[in-house]
Scaffold this motif. Sequence first.
Motif, PDB file in Angstrom:
ATOM      1  N   LYS A   7      20.462  -9.273 -50.826  1.00 31.31           N
ATOM      2  CA  LYS A   7      19.255 -10.090 -50.838  1.00 31.31           C
ATOM      3  C   LYS A   7      18.258  -9.526 -49.836  1.00 31.31           C
ATOM      4  O   LYS A   7      18.661  -9.059 -48.767  1.00 31.31           O
ATOM      5  N   GLY A   8      16.985  -9.532 -50.167  1.00 26.99           N
ATOM      6  CA  GLY A   8      15.990  -9.031 -49.227  1.00 26.99           C
ATOM      7  C   GLY A   8      14.614  -9.017 -49.841  1.00 26.99           C
ATOM      8  O   GLY A   8      14.385  -9.545 -50.931  1.00 26.99           O
ATOM      9  N   ALA A   9      13.702  -8.372 -49.140  1.00 26.16           N
ATOM     10  CA  ALA A   9      12.314  -8.300 -49.606  1.00 26.16           C
ATOM     11  C   ALA A   9      12.242  -7.551 -50.930  1.00 26.16           C
ATOM     12  O   ALA A   9      12.826  -6.487 -51.086  1.00 26.16           O
ATOM     13  N   GLY A  10      11.513  -8.135 -51.871  1.00 27.63           N
ATOM     14  CA  GLY A  10      11.328  -7.480 -53.152  1.00 27.63           C
ATOM     15  C   GLY A  10       9.904  -7.033 -53.365  1.00 27.63           C
ATOM     16  O   GLY A  10       9.551  -6.494 -54.415  1.00 27.63           O
ATOM     17  N   ALA A  11       9.075  -7.245 -52.368  1.00 31.16           N
ATOM     18  CA  ALA A  11       7.672  -6.837 -52.439  1.00 31.16           C
ATOM     19  C   ALA A  11       7.189  -6.622 -51.014  1.00 31.16           C
ATOM     20  O   ALA A  11       7.884  -6.929 -50.055  1.00 31.16           O
ATOM     21  N   GLY A  12       5.979  -6.085 -50.905  1.00 28.92           N
ATOM     22  CA  GLY A  12       5.417  -5.802 -49.587  1.00 28.92           C
ATOM     23  C   GLY A  12       5.245  -4.314 -49.398  1.00 28.92           C
ATOM     24  O   GLY A  12       6.038  -3.514 -49.912  1.00 28.92           O
ATOM     25  N   LEU A  13       4.204  -3.938 -48.678  1.00 27.66           N
ATOM     26  CA  LEU A  13       3.865  -2.521 -48.554  1.00 27.66           C
ATOM     27  C   LEU A  13       4.847  -1.775 -47.668  1.00 27.66           C
ATOM     28  O   LEU A  13       5.392  -0.743 -48.059  1.00 27.66           O
ATOM     29  N   ARG A  14       5.097  -2.281 -46.468  1.00 30.37           N
ATOM     30  CA  ARG A  14       6.042  -1.592 -45.575  1.00 30.37           C
ATOM     31  C   ARG A  14       7.457  -1.663 -46.121  1.00 30.37           C
ATOM     32  O   ARG A  14       8.246  -0.736 -45.956  1.00 30.37           O
ATOM     33  N   GLU A  15       7.761  -2.772 -46.798  1.00 30.85           N
ATOM     34  CA  GLU A  15       9.095  -2.915 -47.384  1.00 30.85           C
ATOM     35  C   GLU A  15       9.321  -1.870 -48.476  1.00 30.85           C
ATOM     36  O   GLU A  15      10.388  -1.254 -48.548  1.00 30.85           O
ATOM     37  N   THR A  16       8.320  -1.675 -49.332  1.00 30.65           N
ATOM     38  CA  THR A  16       8.452  -0.656 -50.382  1.00 30.65           C
ATOM     39  C   THR A  16       8.432   0.742 -49.774  1.00 30.65           C
ATOM     40  O   THR A  16       9.231   1.609 -50.147  1.00 30.65           O
ATOM     41  N   ALA A  17       7.537   0.953 -48.813  1.00 30.82           N
ATOM     42  CA  ALA A  17       7.471   2.257 -48.142  1.00 30.82           C
ATOM     43  C   ALA A  17       8.774   2.571 -47.411  1.00 30.82           C
ATOM     44  O   ALA A  17       9.142   3.742 -47.272  1.00 30.82           O
ATOM     45  N   SER A  18       9.483   1.547 -46.954  1.00 27.75           N
ATOM     46  CA  SER A  18      10.792   1.760 -46.324  1.00 27.75           C
ATOM     47  C   SER A  18      11.730   2.506 -47.274  1.00 27.75           C
ATOM     48  O   SER A  18      12.404   3.466 -46.881  1.00 27.75           O
ATOM     49  N   GLY A  19      11.758   2.063 -48.539  1.00 33.02           N
ATOM     50  CA  GLY A  19      12.599   2.742 -49.527  1.00 33.02           C
ATOM     51  C   GLY A  19      12.134   4.155 -49.802  1.00 33.02           C
ATOM     52  O   GLY A  19      12.948   5.082 -49.935  1.00 33.02           O
ATOM     53  N   VAL A  20      10.809   4.342 -49.878  1.00 33.61           N
ATOM     54  CA  VAL A  20      10.258   5.675 -50.135  1.00 33.61           C
ATOM     55  C   VAL A  20      10.594   6.630 -48.993  1.00 33.61           C
ATOM     56  O   VAL A  20      11.082   7.749 -49.213  1.00 33.61           O
ATOM     57  N   VAL A  21      10.354   6.189 -47.760  1.00 30.90           N
ATOM     58  CA  VAL A  21      10.573   7.069 -46.609  1.00 30.90           C
ATOM     59  C   VAL A  21      12.065   7.370 -46.419  1.00 30.90           C
ATOM     60  O   VAL A  21      12.440   8.507 -46.097  1.00 30.90           O
ATOM     61  N   SER A  22      12.906   6.382 -46.625  1.00 31.84           N
ATOM     62  CA  SER A  22      14.355   6.636 -46.544  1.00 31.84           C
ATOM     63  C   SER A  22      14.768   7.726 -47.528  1.00 31.84           C
ATOM     64  O   SER A  22      15.566   8.612 -47.198  1.00 31.84           O
ATOM     65  N   ASP A  23      14.200   7.661 -48.732  1.00 28.83           N
ATOM     66  CA  ASP A  23      14.509   8.689 -49.738  1.00 28.83           C
ATOM     67  C   ASP A  23      13.937  10.048 -49.353  1.00 28.83           C
ATOM     68  O   ASP A  23      14.541  11.087 -49.634  1.00 28.83           O
ATOM     69  N   ILE A  24      12.758  10.063 -48.728  1.00 29.61           N
ATOM     70  CA  ILE A  24      12.176  11.336 -48.263  1.00 29.61           C
ATOM     71  C   ILE A  24      13.119  12.000 -47.265  1.00 29.61           C
ATOM     72  O   ILE A  24      13.402  13.198 -47.354  1.00 29.61           O
ATOM     73  N   VAL A  25      13.632  11.212 -46.330  1.00 31.35           N
ATOM     74  CA  VAL A  25      14.565  11.760 -45.343  1.00 31.35           C
ATOM     75  C   VAL A  25      15.838  12.250 -46.021  1.00 31.35           C
ATOM     76  O   VAL A  25      16.319  13.367 -45.759  1.00 31.35           O
TER      77      VAL A  25
END
Length: 336
Positions: free
Chosen positions: A309-327
């Motif tokens: 369970k967690g945030a399903g929307a939001g800019l930093r929340e979505t960017a968190s997934g993007v940046v984790s994948d970049i790393v």
Amino acid sequence: MDEVKLNIFGFGNVGRATARILLEKESVFKERYGLVFKVLSISDTSGTVWLPEGIDLHEALLVKENFGKLSAWINDYEVYNLSPTEAVREIEGDLIVDVTNDKNAWEWHMEALKIGKGVVTSNKPPLAFHYSELTEKAEGKGLPYLFEATVMAGTPVIGLLRETLLGDSIESIEAVLNGTTTYILTQMEEGVSFEEALKDAQKLGIAERDPSGDILGIDAGYKATILHCLAFKPITFDEITVRGIADVSMEEVRKSRREGKTIRLVASIEEGAVSVGPREVPRGSPLAVSSTQNAAVMKTDLLGELVIKGAGAGLRETASGVVSDIVKAALKIRGA
């Protein structure tokens, strides 16, 4: 120190949030992972800014936020009129970062993989329609193709299915996957009309100017399709059943509340069967989330029931997934 060259496609809200995190955590990436990210190009709908020495992300953010388009940037940078496919082919880079809503992006994702570039994306339609082709091409080339932010923003449901639960067989998934509809239905429970709740969601940036993808269930359907591909076998969005919340009445919401239940847009995922639609769930259920939260209840043969369970929307929340994948992609590319 390993330098990883990025090409960013999309510089809207999520693209800018991603750029801000790359700046904020620059020292963390160096110290923790030995990685330095150099952004060689950024593309928005007005053009592509490309500098082989690397783009100053502070300046890029200022230009976009003050002028609304990268093509206004004329000092030290040249703006090119390139299609995404041309940009992928012509601009040097290790990793393509797609934070657009381009439904045809699978074509340039494939092009990137063919020429040896990894891909990180938050863009759902390429996977909802072309999961097999894209993941097979990436695997065949030994390249990362990562998409954590496509489902539940940065809440790591993709990583759970793709990398963690490797010994478990998934039996079923039930999930609330769209933060906009959760917000609207939560507001309706407080007596706000559907129309007013939708307007509020748009003002807050929770809903798009064209909200049809959310309220008709299409966005949740894309996400449910991706989860099925991971948990069971590849399918496409065309093979699932979708109904949105546009016809949920205030009376239905009130009746559900009187009975100790709540209506949420629920995705039900079993092998070979995916459906999305409004459904009553008990108030004590993990699926009875509020605001813009998402939740998934997975049943597996070994763990039994697992709730994420967690945030399903939001800019930093979505960017968190993007940046984790970049790393993660950068570490794979560099052989770490």
